[in-house]
Design an enzyme around this catalytic site. Sequence first.
Site, PDB file in Angstrom:
ATOM      1  N   ASP A   1      -6.980  -0.282  -6.002  1.00 21.33           N
ATOM      2  CA  ASP A   1      -6.448   0.385  -4.810  1.00 21.33           C
ATOM      3  C   ASP A   1      -5.820  -0.704  -3.926  1.00 21.33           C
ATOM      4  OD1 ASP A   1      -6.155   2.254  -2.639  1.00 21.33           O
ATOM      5  OD2 ASP A   1      -7.906   1.258  -1.757  1.00 21.33           O
ATOM      6  N   ARG A   2      -4.977  -0.334  -2.964  1.00 17.53           N
ATOM      7  CA  ARG A   2      -4.349  -1.355  -2.121  1.00 17.53           C
ATOM      8  C   ARG A   2      -5.056  -1.474  -0.757  1.00 17.53           C
ATOM      9  NH1 ARG A   2       1.665  -1.012   0.430  1.00 17.53           N
ATOM     10  NH2 ARG A   2       0.398  -0.757   2.310  1.00 17.53           N
ATOM     11  N   ASP A   3      -4.738  -0.604   0.194  1.00 10.82           N
ATOM     12  CA  ASP A   3      -5.254  -0.766   1.562  1.00 10.82           C
ATOM     13  C   ASP A   3      -6.776  -0.594   1.605  1.00 10.82           C
ATOM     14  OD1 ASP A   3      -2.559  -0.972   2.209  1.00 10.82           O
ATOM     15  OD2 ASP A   3      -2.380   1.164   2.661  1.00 10.82           O
TER      16      ASP A   3
END
Length: 425
Positions: A249-251
């Site tokens: 996942d990023r954020d």
Amino acid sequence: MKVLITAGGKGTRLKSLSGELPKPLMPVCGKPVLEYVIETCKSHGFCDIVLLVGYGADQIKEHFGDGSGFGVRIEYSLEEEPLGTAGCVKNAAALADDDFFLLHGDVYSELDLSLFFKFHKEKGALASIFVHGSTHPYDTDIVELNSEGRVEGVLHRPGKDERFVNLSNAGSFIFRREVMELIGEGKQNLERDLFPLLISSEKGLFGYISDDYTKDMGTPDRFAAVEKHIVVKQFVEERKGTKKAVLLDRDGTLNKEVGLVDSLDRIELLPGVAEAVKVLNGKGYLLIIVTNQPQVARGMCSIEEIEAMNARVKELAEAEGGKIIDVFYCPHHPETQHADAPYSEYRKACECRKPQAGMILEAIYRHGIDPGKSYLIGDSWRDIVAGNRAGVTTIFIGEKEGLKKRADASHYVDGVLKAALEVIE
Ligand SMILES: [Zn+2]
């Protein structure tokens, strides 16, 4: 419990694809769409099927026979003349039992019929309808539910300035037998003639909300999307990939979550991430980012800005010599409010937004990954549900409370580096 399946469609809108074939026999990845519908019924133990046939009845009977070749029992109810979407149901009244499903024979659906039936019984409903977020909300029937899930109205093809919750009629129903008495004689339409009677009845019509994959094939684009979905699904289920990967996942996982991250100057890598990327590469894993970026649908930033932010995260995460090979992002959001905001074409339901598994399945397909040897790391319940659906091992790095009762991850650790060093072999 019987399953009635409408199978009288001519397939006019997709004539170029189905030719003279009745719509239910239209091949999807080489197999008639109705076979997929029957397989879904069978997988939930609903093996008593009534096909409501009209146009092309002989061809359909020749293909399906008594159902024994497909592991089910099939009876037929023939419309001598077109009776409409509700009239054909009444025509089969003698073959229905106390509760019965009504499905469309030309809609590809992986709906969990068991859960749908459980919902119907719990509500004590006269009728239940499967509703989902639409990928084309302005071109469909929107179903309005109250807080108990009871249908209060139907909005036909809402305008761009109308406010509504994106829940549309997905074409699957459960009816109690009494419904037969509400259907008039002759040509009768489900939405136009029967729905108002169900909505105003004492026991009511209830909306069952699910994001199980379901798509009508009313346009060539949607048809192509279903074929692609089936190809990817088979690739994943048959474990055709061999590589191992970690999906990130990023954020909140790679970079700090500071509200909705909507500009380059809000990108700040979390401690240990660059080291983790290098460690995971060293263990032989491909690294791929899979991220929801609804900021686009919300009009906060453009596709170009999202891609620039993705590139910055990737660059920072590769600072210690590791490599991230691909980034998948979902720019959509199912809410339909503010349809006049910039980029509002992304305001629709989709198959990529987590908790849907679309991005992960696409990554598995495109890079030849074996989900059984792969992991997903994320900080939200949406990540974990999506990873579980795709069959990868899930690692949750957020506050355990944040998962609440929505999902169970395989592992809980504090940060990506710990996951890389202590969990992933
Ligand atoms: Zn999406």
